[in-house]
Design an enzyme around this catalytic site. Structure first.
Site, PDB file in Angstrom:
ATOM      1  N   ASP A  18     123.680  -4.732  32.410  1.00  0.00           N
ATOM      2  CA  ASP A  18     123.005  -5.872  33.044  1.00  0.00           C
ATOM      3  C   ASP A  18     123.452  -5.960  34.507  1.00  0.00           C
ATOM      4  O   ASP A  18     124.618  -6.211  34.783  1.00  0.00           O
ATOM      5  CB  ASP A  18     123.351  -7.160  32.294  1.00  0.00           C
ATOM      6  CG  ASP A  18     122.544  -8.369  32.778  1.00  0.00           C
ATOM      7  OD1 ASP A  18     122.116  -8.367  33.953  1.00  0.00           O
ATOM      8  OD2 ASP A  18     122.357  -9.307  31.988  1.00  0.00           O
ATOM      9  N   ASP A  77     118.841 -15.761  29.260  1.00  0.00           N
ATOM     10  CA  ASP A  77     118.651 -16.168  30.654  1.00  0.00           C
ATOM     11  C   ASP A  77     118.516 -17.703  30.700  1.00  0.00           C
ATOM     12  O   ASP A  77     119.348 -18.400  30.119  1.00  0.00           O
ATOM     13  CB  ASP A  77     117.436 -15.419  31.230  1.00  0.00           C
ATOM     14  CG  ASP A  77     117.282 -15.543  32.726  1.00  0.00           C
ATOM     15  OD1 ASP A  77     117.861 -14.713  33.452  1.00  0.00           O
ATOM     16  OD2 ASP A  77     116.590 -16.468  33.174  1.00  0.00           O
ATOM     17  N   HIS A  88     119.273  -6.384  32.130  1.00  0.00           N
ATOM     18  CA  HIS A  88     119.216  -7.838  31.918  1.00  0.00           C
ATOM     19  C   HIS A  88     118.084  -8.213  30.963  1.00  0.00           C
ATOM     20  O   HIS A  88     118.260  -9.068  30.099  1.00  0.00           O
ATOM     21  CB  HIS A  88     119.040  -8.555  33.254  1.00  0.00           C
ATOM     22  CG  HIS A  88     119.028 -10.049  33.119  1.00  0.00           C
ATOM     23  ND1 HIS A  88     120.147 -10.762  32.725  1.00  0.00           N
ATOM     24  CD2 HIS A  88     118.036 -10.959  33.275  1.00  0.00           C
ATOM     25  CE1 HIS A  88     119.843 -12.053  32.672  1.00  0.00           C
ATOM     26  NE2 HIS A  88     118.568 -12.193  32.997  1.00  0.00           N
TER      27      HIS A  88
END
Length: 297
Positions: A249, A122, A277
């Protein structure tokens, strides 16, 4: 490290961060520019640095670290300013991409790393990959998970744009709700409460609010030029890389992982089964074992 936080900085009371599920780790601390930064430092051997994203903290890596540590590696997992056990400046404007990178660079310089592996997820991608590009003497290998550099050219979904606008209006970001929504399998109330534990009220969540607002969505925005520079450098980079990508995701689908790998000249992503995710929640031990096996090979 003792001392009171300076004005305009929230420091989470210690008791809120004790006894969290499957998290027997004590943090270490370093002060940089008046902000106390926390990091985990577990095991011995070649360093592996785990960079978390939004709106998580080093708690995210609790299931990934043990297999890597037990394979003979030193596992370091920082909390960015505004997250986890680190201090939380309460002004939204305090946060910037450059500042996050500079603070992490100061922390890693203090740890005097060599021959390290950067593991990024991320927002850990833009931060950790930039550090790997700007400090090639620190990092010898890269592990990329559901992330990439933000160049301002990437297409953001309508859902993400709606989320950004929500965060702009809403001071009290629903951290646990966001983590739960990004998991394939519900991690349970106790785990969600642990992600919420570092925060008391909206002012303490300025860091979690800031990331969506500072993500460059056009090439003219701050951070886009640095992101492009990182992407260009990675295309020429010959360090070994492992790309892992969740098969489910909802934020960055597997097809995005294939595109990121292709554009950066990286190996094709290995799918992580039955994971969303926050794949560390859905498949943490398997991810740790995969990284350890790859490092040993």
């Amino acid at each position: 490290m003792g001392g009171e936080p300076r004005e305009g900085v929230f420091r989470t009371p210690e008791e809120r961060l004790q006894g969290l599920p499957d998290f027997p780790f004590d943090s270490r601390y370093i002060e940089v520019d008046g902000v106390r930064l926390a990091y985990l430092d577990e095991g011995e051997g070649a360093p592996v640095v785990f960079f978390h994203g939004e709106p998580t903290w080093s708690f995210l890596w609790r299931k990934v670290i043990p297999p890597v540590r037990d394979a003979g590696y030193r596992c370091i997992a920082p909390d960015y300013a505004g997250f986890g056990r680190s201090d939380k400046p309460t002004e939204l404007e305090w946060y910037s991409y450059d500042r996050h990178v500079e603070l992490m660079a100061s922390l890693l310089e203090e740890l005097d790393l060599r021959d390290a592996t950067a593991v990024v997820h991320d927002w850990g991608g833009p931060i950790g990959l930039r550090l790997a590009v700007e400090h090639p003497d620190w990092f010898s290998r890269l592990v990329i998970m559901d992330t990439g550099p933000f160049t301002g050219h990437q297409q953001m979904s309508e859902a993400w744009l709606a989320f950004r606008d929500f965060v702009r209006r809403e001071e009290d970001v629903p951290v646990g709700f966001l983590v739960r929504g990004g998991c394939k399998n519900d991690p349970g109330d106790e785990v969600i409460a642990a992600y919420e534990a570092p925060y008391i009220g909206g002012a303490s969540k300025a860091g979690t609010r800031a990331f969506p607002l500072i993500l460059p969505t056009s090439p003219e925005m701050p951070g886009a030029e640095q992101g492009k520079r990182v992407a260009d450098a990675l295309r020429e980079d010959e360090r070994p890389a492992l790309v892992l990508w969740a098969d489910s995701d909802p934020v960055l689908p597997f097809s995005v992982g294939e595109r990121v790998s292709s554009r950066l000249g990286m190996p094709a992503p290995r799918p992580v089964a039955d994971a969303g995710h926050f794949l560390q929640e859905d498949a943490g031990p398997e991810i740790g074992a995969t990284i350890a096996e790859w490092l040993r090979a």
